[in-house]
Scaffold this active site. Structure first.
Site: not given
Length: 316
Positions: A53-55
Site C-alpha cells: 500500500s505504500y504510499m
C-alpha cells in the site's frame, strides 16, 4: 562482515538494520531508490521492508509502487537470493482487510509486483478485528504450505489479538508469527514495552520496530523554533515531538552520547533500539544515498552500559 540475526523461530537471517521501503516512489524516485538500495547492500544490509500500500494516501502515488521499484532493483541486480524481502497485506485500497480470500489475492499481486516466487516475510499490515484470528492465521499458513511465503509476521495488532494468534498457531501446529513490527523508538517506548514485549519474549518472536528514528525526529533535524523541510506530513509524527518536554530531553541525551562518540544522532538512536530486549532489526529509511552511511553505521556500534543508562533515563 555484518553479523546476521535470526528472526524468531524462522530460518531467516537478517542484518541488524532493516531498510524501509516506504520512500520508494514517494520521496525517492526510482534512480534514487536504486542508489539507496545499492549503498545499503554494499554495506552488508540484506533486509528490506515494503508493503503493498505504500504510499497511495499521498497525491501522485500509486499503491504497490514501492514493491514495484524493489522488484525492478532485484531483477536488475540479480541478487534475489541475497535479500530478505518483507512485505505486508491489509491496507491496499483494492485489497483491504484480512479476509482469507483477500489475503491470498493480495499475496499474488505482491509476488507479481516484486517479480519473485516467494515472499520471505509476510506481515499483516493492520489487524482486521472483523476477521477471527483463526481465519487469518489459517490463510497465512496455507500460503506457507503452498511455498508462496517463507514466514509470517504481524504489525499494528492489539496485545490480546497477538496472544490469541500465537496461541492458536501453537495449538493447531500452524505457521506462527516469527516477528512483530510495532512502533518503537527512543521517544515512543510505552506502547511496545508495556505489554507487547512480554508477549514477544514468551513466544520467542522477534521485534522489528518501525519509526526507528521517529520519522526523522531522532536525527536532530526537528527542534523547537527550528524550521525543517518536512514533506513527511503524517499526523503526530516527526516535528510533533519537537515541542514536547520529553522530546527535548531525549534529543539532548542523544546528542550528548553522539558527540562523545563522534557519531551521528541517527546512528546512536538505532544502536540503542537494536540493543533492546527482543529487537532483531530496527527499520529506517533513506530517501538519498547520502543518508545511508549514518544508518548502516549502527552495524558497528555497541553502546556501553553508561551510554544506555543515559538514553534510558532521558527516554523513560
Amino acid at each position: 562482515m555484518v553479523a546476521l540475526r535470526t528472526l524468531g523461530s524462522s530460518d531467516l537471517a537478517v542484518s541488524p538494520l532493516c531498510l524501509g521501503g516506504n520512500v520508494f516512489g514517494w520521496t525517492a524516485g526510482e534512480p534514487a531508490s536504486f542508489a539507496v538500495l545499492d549503498a545499503y547492500a554494499e554495506a552488508g544490509g540484506n533486509f528490506v521492508d515494503t508493503a503493498d500500500s505504500y504510499m497511495y494516501q499521498f497525491p501522485g502515488n500509486e499503491p504497490g509502487q514501492s514493491e514495484t521499484i524493489l522488484g525492478k532493483w532485484l531483477a536488475s541486480r540479480r541478487n534475489r537470493d541475497d535479500v530478505v524481502v518483507a512485505t505486508k497485506v491489509g491496507d491496499h485500497p483494492e485489497f483491504k482487510g484480512l479476509a482469507p480470500a483477500n489475503v491470498k489475492a493480495a499475496a499474488e499481486e505482491s509476488l507479481r509486483r516484486l517479480g519473485i516466487e516467494r515472499i520471505d516475510l509476510y506481515y499483516t499490515h493492520f489487524d482486521d478485528e472483523s476477521v477471527p484470528v483463526e481465519d487469518i492465521v489459517t490463510a497465512l499458513d496455507e500460503l506457507v504450505k503452498e511455498g508462496k511465503v517463507r514466514a509470517i509476521a504481524a504489525s499494528n495488532i492489539s496485545p490480546e489479538r497477538l496472544t490469541e494468534s500465537l496461541e492458536f498457531s501453537d495449538r493447531e501446529g500452524l505457521a506462527k508469527y516469527v516477528a512483530l513490527q510495532p512502533k518503537y523508538n527512543l521517544v515512543a517506548r510505552d506502547e511496545y514495552e508495556s505489554e507487547r514485549r512480554g508477549i514477544v519474549q514468551r513466544h520467542g518472536v522477534a521485534c522489528v520496530p518501525y519509526f526507528g528514528l521517529a520519522s526523522g525526529f531522532l536525527t536532530g533535524k526537528y527542534r523547537p523554533g527550528q524550521q525543517a523541510d518536512n514533506i513527511r506530513n503524517l499526523p503526530g509524527l516527526a516535528g510533533g515531538y519537537a515541542g514536547t518536554e520529553h522530546g527535548v530531553k531525549v534529543l539532548a541525551a542523544l546528542e550528548e552520547v553522539a558527540k562523545a562518540r563522534g557519531a551521528e544522532m541517527a546512528t546512536v538512536a538505532l544502536a540503542w533500539l537494536a540493543q533492546q530486549p527482543t529487537v532483531a532489526a530496527p527499520i529506517a529509511s533513506a530517501r538519498t544515498v547520502e543518508q545511508v552511511p549514518a544508518l548502516v553505521a549502527m552495524h558497528d556500534v555497541e553502546l556501553s552500559d553508561d551510554e544506555l543508562r543515559i538514553l534510558d533515563a532521558a527516554s523513560a
